[in-house]
Design a protein around this motif. Structure first.
Motif, mmCIF file in Angstrom:
data_model
loop_
_atom_site.group_PDB
_atom_site.id
_atom_site.type_symbol
_atom_site.label_atom_id
_atom_site.label_comp_id
_atom_site.label_asym_id
_atom_site.label_seq_id
_atom_site.Cartn_x
_atom_site.Cartn_y
_atom_site.Cartn_z
ATOM 1 N N ASP A 63 27.928 38.906 38.345
ATOM 2 C CA ASP A 63 29.340 38.885 38.716
ATOM 3 C C ASP A 63 29.891 40.305 38.811
ATOM 4 N N ASP A 64 30.959 40.462 39.565
ATOM 5 C CA ASP A 64 31.690 41.738 39.653
ATOM 6 C C ASP A 64 30.763 42.888 40.021
ATOM 7 N N GLN A 70 28.920 35.912 24.602
ATOM 8 C CA GLN A 70 28.462 34.521 24.742
ATOM 9 C C GLN A 70 26.969 34.510 25.046
ATOM 10 N N GLU A 102 40.959 38.452 50.719
ATOM 11 C CA GLU A 102 42.375 38.106 50.872
ATOM 12 C C GLU A 102 42.795 38.080 52.336
HETATM 13 P P1 C2E Z 1 35.709 36.702 37.697
HETATM 14 O O1 C2E Z 1 34.640 35.845 37.137
HETATM 15 O O2 C2E Z 1 35.298 37.816 38.586
HETATM 16 O O3 C2E Z 1 36.699 35.743 38.443
HETATM 17 C C1 C2E Z 1 37.367 36.071 39.615
HETATM 18 C C2 C2E Z 1 38.765 36.468 39.340
HETATM 19 O O4 C2E Z 1 39.393 36.911 40.506
HETATM 20 C C3 C2E Z 1 39.605 35.312 38.840
HETATM 21 O O5 C2E Z 1 40.583 35.860 37.988
HETATM 22 C C4 C2E Z 1 40.284 34.831 40.116
HETATM 23 O O6 C2E Z 1 41.476 34.109 39.885
HETATM 24 C C5 C2E Z 1 40.557 36.151 40.772
HETATM 25 N N1 C2E Z 1 40.654 36.021 42.235
HETATM 26 C C6 C2E Z 1 40.096 35.123 43.037
HETATM 27 N N2 C2E Z 1 40.375 35.386 44.331
HETATM 28 C C7 C2E Z 1 41.143 36.490 44.350
HETATM 29 C C8 C2E Z 1 41.759 37.255 45.401
HETATM 30 O O7 C2E Z 1 41.635 36.997 46.572
HETATM 31 N N3 C2E Z 1 42.467 38.342 45.007
HETATM 32 C C9 C2E Z 1 42.615 38.698 43.716
HETATM 33 N N4 C2E Z 1 43.334 39.763 43.431
HETATM 34 N N5 C2E Z 1 42.039 37.994 42.711
HETATM 35 C C10 C2E Z 1 41.318 36.894 43.039
HETATM 36 P P2 C2E Z 1 40.905 35.199 36.618
HETATM 37 O O8 C2E Z 1 40.876 33.732 36.724
HETATM 38 O O9 C2E Z 1 42.135 35.857 36.143
HETATM 39 O O10 C2E Z 1 39.697 35.622 35.717
HETATM 40 C C11 C2E Z 1 39.466 36.933 35.451
HETATM 41 C C12 C2E Z 1 38.145 37.124 34.774
HETATM 42 O O11 C2E Z 1 38.141 36.490 33.506
HETATM 43 C C13 C2E Z 1 36.999 36.488 35.507
HETATM 44 O O12 C2E Z 1 36.584 37.330 36.526
HETATM 45 C C14 C2E Z 1 35.988 36.320 34.429
HETATM 46 O O13 C2E Z 1 35.303 37.531 34.203
HETATM 47 C C15 C2E Z 1 36.860 36.030 33.221
HETATM 48 N N6 C2E Z 1 36.857 34.575 32.999
HETATM 49 C C16 C2E Z 1 37.582 33.618 33.591
HETATM 50 N N7 C2E Z 1 37.260 32.414 33.079
HETATM 51 C C17 C2E Z 1 36.294 32.611 32.162
HETATM 52 C C18 C2E Z 1 35.536 31.747 31.289
HETATM 53 O O14 C2E Z 1 35.650 30.533 31.269
HETATM 54 N N8 C2E Z 1 34.632 32.356 30.449
HETATM 55 C C19 C2E Z 1 34.445 33.694 30.468
HETATM 56 N N9 C2E Z 1 33.554 34.202 29.637
HETATM 57 N N10 C2E Z 1 35.135 34.517 31.259
HETATM 58 C C20 C2E Z 1 36.046 33.987 32.102
#
Ligand code: C2E
Ligand code: MG
Ligand code: MG
Length: 609
Positions: free
Chosen positions: A496-497, A439, A556
């Protein structure tokens, strides 16, 4: 060379030759007409098969042409002499002749032979040959007629060969000589249509080819591809077809694989051949490849099903230690699922089945919600919740990056407007939007961000852009340009990350970073791993020094939150502080917490104060 002005050839022959569009048709027309024009016992044509040999096509009755596989050396045969000298060669009595090709004629009881070169456009394309059992059978008129026939055939043959070469060129990948994408896929379709002999597939991909190009330059990269292809070729047989799908991806259509084992054996052979490093000038380059293998089996209903299987298997090989993965039922189920997902993507965006959930980012000192992160959600009717990384992967694999990014920015901007109307105290709250490396690499990415903000009357800093640390961003890349453009427009950039990538520290000098988000892989082990504890502590103070707002992700537990706060990390995000939730629920949460002052947006670190 004799003149052809005083001999005339039948108009039917001339017309039939003119109508022939392939070399095979041409030869058949010649086999049909030649005995009528020049009565004799034996007629044939030779065509070059290499720089040294001519191959014999023998004519029989009823326009029959047999490719004999008999090869005559150009240097030592009668046909070779005509070919070399471009002159008619006449042998009135074969007995005692030194030419190699006349030995078999003599054995068959033939005594006289003539051969005429087929010349066109200054090139000799082959010869036309006659033989008879009587010595000195061919008259001067026969010589002239044969010469005229040879010239006529040469004219048509030149055109047909040029057209066939053009067709081949249009189907060939210039760099490697393999078939190009369109051609190999169409050959695959053809072969798959033959139910009794469906081929297997190898999907081959060179690992790290981009790096070879980046480090050694494109010329070396091109040579590596050529050598790679020549190694694949040396493992192939005539029943296999090789095509380049693009970049460093190749497809090998494996024929003759009734037992379904040849494809795997071929893959093993190619892997063994590629274990030897490629040497270009004095440079030694290791080849590493990933191969996906797929065979026609129950449930595989089309060539594209099988191709998708092979692609998925290759993808799995790439992501694992294995060099080769054979598509199995699990991969097939995944392929089927991906096909459905790919098909439903657009409708899901348009029909609002895809939405964002918002996860609070809290100020650790006060617990106040300072902003939220937008996380994509898609509840698929058949496959339920699609994991966001998979969804992004499909968006990218199906070429929907631009439309998805536009849709994301618009949706999030609209949601932020709604949120601020419902919760006036969120006036300073920001939303973080994730952008994948692809993107980010779009040349209009920053413009898409800017126009979404403009349309909804938001400040560019209201939509914070989150970029994963693992993205490979090199100086001069489109992604780097986007980041500079975003920052110039007034957008804020979050890394991020953090803690999962490789180039972490390099980024700080390369482009502006306003927010750093520490990954859960560090935060989650904070209380049990003393190294993680120390690293995070040091990184937190580094952020303070650099005036970068720090956010700890994936909190957490209370202890994690407390440790982060003690390190001076200003903001936190995680299940302990709030799960991602739909917009309506977020509104409720914010309203219920209205006693808490909404902090000044989680990106408003000291750098912006
Ligand atoms: P991210 O940007 O690092 O988002 C954080 C992820 O960690 C999210 O997973 C969130 O639900 C999860 N999370 C939040 N708090 C906790 C916690 O306490 N424990 C654990 N185990 N997980 C937690 P999600 O929603 O599954 O998204 C995963 C990844 O997918 C995101 O990591 C991001 O890199 C990508 N992503 C999500 N939405 C979008 C988007 O609209 N566009 C793009 N390009 N990537 C996205
Ligand atoms: Mg994120
Ligand atoms: Mg993250």
């Amino acid at each position: 060379m004799s003149s052809t002005s005083d001999v005339s050839l039948p108009a039917g022959f001339i017309r039939a030759l003119g109508a022939a569009s392939t070399q095979e048709q041409m030869l058949r027309v010649t086999a049909d007409w030649l005995p009528r024009v020049l009565e004799t016992e034996r007629a044939s044509v030779t065509l070059p098969v290499s720089a040294h040999d001519l191959e014999l096509y023998a004519f029989g009755g009823s326009a029959e042409v047999t490719r004999t596989n008999l090869r005559f050396p150009i240097a030592r045969s009668m046909v070779g002499k005509a070919f070399r000298s471009r002159r008619l060669v006449v042998v009135d009595d074969i007995v005692g002749s030194p030419f190699e090709d006349l030995l078999s004629l003599a054995d068959a009881g033939l005594r006289s032979a003539i051969t005429a070169p087929m010349t066109s456009g200054g090139r000799c394309l082959g010869t036309v040959n006659l033989a008879n059992s009587q010595p000195g059978f061919f008259s001067a008129t026969d010589h002239e007629l044969l010469q005229a026939v040879a010239e006529l055939i040469a004219g048509s043959l030149g055109l047909v060969q040029a057209a066939e070469q053009e067709k081949v060129r249009a189907m060939t990948d210039d760099l490697t000589g393999a078939l190009n994408r369109g051609a190999v896929l169409s050959r695959l379709e053809d072969q798959f249509a033959n139910e009794n002999a469906r081929p297997s597939l190898l999907f081959l991909d060179l690992d790290g080819f981009k790096l070879i190009n980046d480090i050694h330059g494109h010329n070396t990269g091109d040579q590596v591809l050529r050598i790679f292809v020549s190694r694949i070729r040396s493992a192939m047989t005539d029943s296999d077809i090789l095509g380049r799908l693009g970049g460093d991806e190749f497809l090998l259509v494996v024929g003759d694989d009734d037992a379904g084992t040849r494809a795997e054996m071929l893959a093993e052979k190619i892997l063994t051949m590629c274990a030897t490093p490629v040497v270009i000038r004095r440079l030694k380059i290791d080849l590493s490849l990933s191969i996906g293998v797929a065979s026609p089996c129950l449930g595989v209903e089309s060539a594209s099903d099988m191709l998708a299987d092979a692609d998925r298997a290759m993808y799995r090989a790439k992501r694992s230690e294995a060099e080769m993965v054979v598509a199995d039922d699990e991969i097939r189920r995944l392929t089927a699922m991906l096909a459905v997902i790919d098909h439903d993507l657009d409708a899901a965006m348009v029909g609002q089945m895809m939405t964002f959930h918002y996860q609070p980012v809290r100020e650790l000192a006060t617990g106040a919600i300072a902003g939220v992160e937008a996380l994509i959600r898609w509840q698929h009717p058949q496959y339920q919740a699609i994991p966001p990384p998979l969804l992004i992967d499909r968006i990218e694999a199906t070429g929907r990056v631009a439309s998805f990014t536009r849709w994301c920015m618009q949706t999030v901007a609209r949601d932020l407007t709604t949120l601020r109307q419902a919760v006036p105290s969120f006036e300073t709250g920001r939303i973080g939007v994730n952008l994948s490396p692809l993107q980010l690499a779009m040349s209009d990415c920053a413009d898409i961000h800017a126009s979404a903000c403009l349309e909804y009357g938001l400040a560019p800093s209201d939509l914070l852009v989150e970029v994963v640390e693992s993205s490979e961003i090199r100086p001069g890349d489109e992604a780097e340009k986007t980041l500079h453009k975003l920052a110039d427009n007034g957008a804020l950039i979050g890394l991020d990350d953090f803690g999962t990538g490789h180039n972490a520290l390099g980024y700080f000098t390369q482009f502006p970073i306003h927010v750093m988000k520490f990954d859960r892989s560090l935060v989650g082990v904070l209380t049990t791993n003393s190294e993680a504890y120390t690293i995070l502590k040091v990184l937190a103070s580094m952020c303070q020094e650099l005036s970068i707002a720090a956010v700890a992700e994936g909190i957490e537990q209370e202890e994690e939150m407390l440790a982060c706060r003690d390190f001076g990390i200003e903001y936190g995000q995680g299940w302990h502080l709030g799960r991602p939730k739909p917009l309506d629920d977020l509104v409720e949460l914010l309203l219920s917490e209205s006693t808490l002052a909404v902090a000044d947006g989680f990106a408003a670190a000291s750098a912006f104060r």
